[in-house]
Design a protein around this motif. Structure first.
Motif, PDB file in Angstrom:
ATOM      1  N   ASP A   1       4.215   5.292   6.557  1.00  0.00           N
ATOM      2  CA  ASP A   1       3.322   4.782   7.586  1.00  0.00           C
ATOM      3  C   ASP A   1       2.491   3.721   6.871  1.00  0.00           C
ATOM      4  OD1 ASP A   1       1.350   4.153   9.353  1.00  0.00           O
ATOM      5  OD2 ASP A   1       0.822   6.219   9.872  1.00  0.00           O
ATOM      6  N   TYR A   2       2.918   2.473   6.985  1.00  0.00           N
ATOM      7  CA  TYR A   2       2.321   1.418   6.183  1.00  0.00           C
ATOM      8  C   TYR A   2       0.856   1.154   6.513  1.00  0.00           C
ATOM      9  CZ  TYR A   2       6.881   0.409   4.218  1.00  0.00           C
ATOM     10  OH  TYR A   2       8.068   0.508   3.529  1.00  0.00           O
ATOM     11  N   GLU A   3       0.405   1.594   7.673  1.00  0.00           N
ATOM     12  CA  GLU A   3      -0.996   1.391   8.030  1.00  0.00           C
ATOM     13  C   GLU A   3      -1.913   2.346   7.278  1.00  0.00           C
ATOM     14  OE1 GLU A   3      -1.525   1.527  12.214  1.00  0.00           O
ATOM     15  OE2 GLU A   3      -0.515  -0.389  12.568  1.00  0.00           O
ATOM     16  N   THR A   4      -1.358   3.488   6.875  1.00  0.00           N
ATOM     17  CA  THR A   4      -2.207   4.489   6.228  1.00  0.00           C
ATOM     18  C   THR A   4      -1.777   4.863   4.815  1.00  0.00           C
ATOM     19  OG1 THR A   4      -0.912   6.305   7.189  1.00  0.00           O
ATOM     20  CG2 THR A   4      -2.817   5.512   8.454  1.00  0.00           C
ATOM     21  N   VAL A   5      -0.581   4.469   4.410  1.00  0.00           N
ATOM     22  CA  VAL A   5      -0.093   4.855   3.076  1.00  0.00           C
ATOM     23  C   VAL A   5      -1.023   4.336   1.996  1.00  0.00           C
ATOM     24  CG1 VAL A   5       1.382   2.811   2.783  1.00  0.00           C
ATOM     25  CG2 VAL A   5       1.919   4.922   1.553  1.00  0.00           C
ATOM     26  N   ASP A   6      -1.276   5.153   0.994  1.00  0.00           N
ATOM     27  CA  ASP A   6      -2.072   4.722  -0.145  1.00  0.00           C
ATOM     28  C   ASP A   6      -1.231   3.749  -0.970  1.00  0.00           C
ATOM     29  OD1 ASP A   6      -4.571   5.489  -1.982  1.00  0.00           O
ATOM     30  OD2 ASP A   6      -2.789   5.269  -3.239  1.00  0.00           O
ATOM     31  N   ILE A   7      -1.755   2.565  -1.212  1.00  0.00           N
ATOM     32  CA  ILE A   7      -0.993   1.523  -1.888  1.00  0.00           C
ATOM     33  C   ILE A   7      -0.546   1.974  -3.277  1.00  0.00           C
ATOM     34  CG2 ILE A   7      -1.121  -0.804  -2.862  1.00  0.00           C
ATOM     35  CD1 ILE A   7      -2.917  -1.552  -0.504  1.00  0.00           C
ATOM     36  N   TYR A   8      -1.401   2.720  -3.952  1.00  0.00           N
ATOM     37  CA  TYR A   8      -1.065   3.171  -5.302  1.00  0.00           C
ATOM     38  C   TYR A   8       0.043   4.220  -5.271  1.00  0.00           C
ATOM     39  CZ  TYR A   8      -5.201   0.515  -6.411  1.00  0.00           C
ATOM     40  OH  TYR A   8      -6.103  -0.515  -6.538  1.00  0.00           O
ATOM     41  N   ASP A   9       0.029   5.081  -4.268  1.00  0.00           N
ATOM     42  CA  ASP A   9       1.112   6.061  -4.114  1.00  0.00           C
ATOM     43  C   ASP A   9       2.419   5.354  -3.781  1.00  0.00           C
ATOM     44  OD1 ASP A   9      -0.530   8.180  -4.655  1.00  0.00           O
ATOM     45  OD2 ASP A   9      -0.863   8.727  -2.556  1.00  0.00           O
ATOM     46  N   PHE A  10       2.319   4.289  -2.992  1.00  0.00           N
ATOM     47  CA  PHE A  10       3.502   3.507  -2.621  1.00  0.00           C
ATOM     48  C   PHE A  10       4.199   2.958  -3.873  1.00  0.00           C
ATOM     49  CE2 PHE A  10       5.154  -0.824  -1.970  1.00  0.00           C
ATOM     50  CZ  PHE A  10       6.139  -0.594  -1.013  1.00  0.00           C
ATOM     51  N   PHE A  11       3.424   2.341  -4.766  1.00  0.00           N
ATOM     52  CA  PHE A  11       4.018   1.774  -5.971  1.00  0.00           C
ATOM     53  C   PHE A  11       4.459   2.863  -6.952  1.00  0.00           C
ATOM     54  CE2 PHE A  11       1.638  -2.077  -4.601  1.00  0.00           C
ATOM     55  CZ  PHE A  11       2.716  -2.920  -4.528  1.00  0.00           C
ATOM     56  N   ARG A  12       3.742   3.977  -6.986  1.00  0.00           N
ATOM     57  CA  ARG A  12       4.124   5.066  -7.883  1.00  0.00           C
ATOM     58  C   ARG A  12       5.512   5.601  -7.516  1.00  0.00           C
ATOM     59  NH1 ARG A  12       1.614   8.392 -11.467  1.00  0.00           N
ATOM     60  NH2 ARG A  12       2.690  10.359 -11.883  1.00  0.00           N
ATOM     61  N   LYS A  13       5.795   5.673  -6.216  1.00  0.00           N
ATOM     62  CA  LYS A  13       7.102   6.154  -5.769  1.00  0.00           C
ATOM     63  C   LYS A  13       8.213   5.260  -6.309  1.00  0.00           C
ATOM     64  CE  LYS A  13      10.158   8.460  -3.334  1.00  0.00           C
ATOM     65  NZ  LYS A  13      11.365   7.730  -3.745  1.00  0.00           N
ATOM     66  N   PHE A  14       7.986   3.954  -6.311  1.00  0.00           N
ATOM     67  CA  PHE A  14       9.007   3.046  -6.811  1.00  0.00           C
ATOM     68  C   PHE A  14       9.136   3.128  -8.332  1.00  0.00           C
ATOM     69  CE2 PHE A  14       8.667   1.225  -2.590  1.00  0.00           C
ATOM     70  CZ  PHE A  14       9.999   0.972  -2.314  1.00  0.00           C
ATOM     71  N   ILE A  15       8.041   3.409  -9.018  1.00  0.00           N
ATOM     72  CA  ILE A  15       8.117   3.599 -10.471  1.00  0.00           C
ATOM     73  C   ILE A  15       8.989   4.809 -10.781  1.00  0.00           C
ATOM     74  CG2 ILE A  15       6.816   4.261 -12.534  1.00  0.00           C
ATOM     75  CD1 ILE A  15       4.458   2.671 -11.358  1.00  0.00           C
ATOM     76  N   GLU A  16       8.805   5.884 -10.019  1.00  0.00           N
ATOM     77  CA  GLU A  16       9.601   7.093 -10.231  1.00  0.00           C
ATOM     78  C   GLU A  16      11.077   6.831  -9.959  1.00  0.00           C
ATOM     79  OE1 GLU A  16       7.617   9.748  -7.597  1.00  0.00           O
ATOM     80  OE2 GLU A  16       6.027  10.250  -9.039  1.00  0.00           O
ATOM     81  N   ASP A  17      11.357   6.064  -8.905  1.00  0.00           N
ATOM     82  CA  ASP A  17      12.746   5.716  -8.596  1.00  0.00           C
ATOM     83  C   ASP A  17      13.348   4.853  -9.705  1.00  0.00           C
ATOM     84  OD1 ASP A  17      12.617   7.091  -6.231  1.00  0.00           O
ATOM     85  OD2 ASP A  17      12.259   5.334  -4.980  1.00  0.00           O
ATOM     86  N   PHE A  18      12.551   3.912 -10.220  1.00  0.00           N
ATOM     87  CA  PHE A  18      13.002   3.024 -11.283  1.00  0.00           C
ATOM     88  C   PHE A  18      13.337   3.830 -12.539  1.00  0.00           C
ATOM     89  CE2 PHE A  18      12.237  -0.222 -14.642  1.00  0.00           C
ATOM     90  CZ  PHE A  18      13.117  -1.185 -14.187  1.00  0.00           C
TER      91      PHE A  18
END
Length: 208
Positions: free
Chosen positions: A87-104
């Motif tokens: 939910d891009y209106e409410t997602v925490d930006i830092y959590d958003f990037f952390r998820k991609f770090i974990e995937d990477f």
């Protein structure tokens, strides 16, 4: 094995079928190795054929073009960058990037830490494929960044591709450190710690 009605038909593979599968797999593995090292656009059909020890006619017979091999390569890593229903209106930006770090990080483990370390840091060419904007890690992150930009949560004056590349640079640097110091278990936390100052400069709004 095929099931027809209540009858089970066992289809036995011929030697020719087995040989064809082995040849196809050899071509796929050779192309993946070259794509990882040099980047898809820099690898020629001839290079793949030489690495797989097949003729160009054999490659075209099984795959038709290099694009088909690229599709297989991207599909192989897409599993680590699944579409997230944020939910891009409410997602925490830092959590958003952390998820991609974990995937990477999972992608690095999948490709083989030792192999990646050697390619990136001891090869004169580096791993250009990490900087291919069509790779799932960039493609999916770019899509998310653009949505956050549309909502005014991330600065629009920096292209989404540039942000994705910058964050990948930091992640690869952290990978080098963690691999050298034998502390890969700290990769995600260290990457996030070093990326946070950068994210602070691009984030406009934070959750109240």
């Amino acid at each position: 094995m095929n099931i027809k009605g209540d009858t089970i038909l066992v289809v036995k593979k011929t030697n020719r079928d087995i040989k064809s599968e082995e040849t196809k797999n050899r071509i796929i593995e050779a192309s993946k190795k070259l794509f990882r090292k040099y980047g898809c656009s820099s690898v020629s059909i001839q290079q793949i054929c030489e690495a797989a020890e097949v003729s160009t006619g054999t490659l075209y017979h099984f795959f038709g073009s290099k694009n088909k091999l690229q599709e297989i390569f991207y599909k192989d890593v897409t599993a680590f960058f699944k579409k997230n229903d944020f939910d891009y209106e409410t997602v925490d930006i830092y959590d958003f990037f952390r998820k991609f770090i974990e995937d990477f990080y999972q992608l690095l483990l999948h490709m083989g830490a030792e192999e990646i370390y050697g390619i990136i840091f001891t090869s004169g060419t580096g791993n250009k494929s990490f900087y291919d904007e069509n790779r799932p890690n960039h493609r999916n992150m770019i899509e998310g960044i653009e949505k956050l930009q549309e909502l005014g949560r991330i600065r629009k004056d920096i292209p989404a591709l540039r942000i994705s590349m910058d964050l990948s640079d930091i992640s690869i640097g952290v990978f080098a450190h963690c691999y050298t110091m034998e502390c890969m278990d700290r990769f995600t936390d260290e990457a996030m710690r070093l990326q946070t100052p950068y994210i602070d400069t691009i984030a406009i709004s934070k959750l109240k």
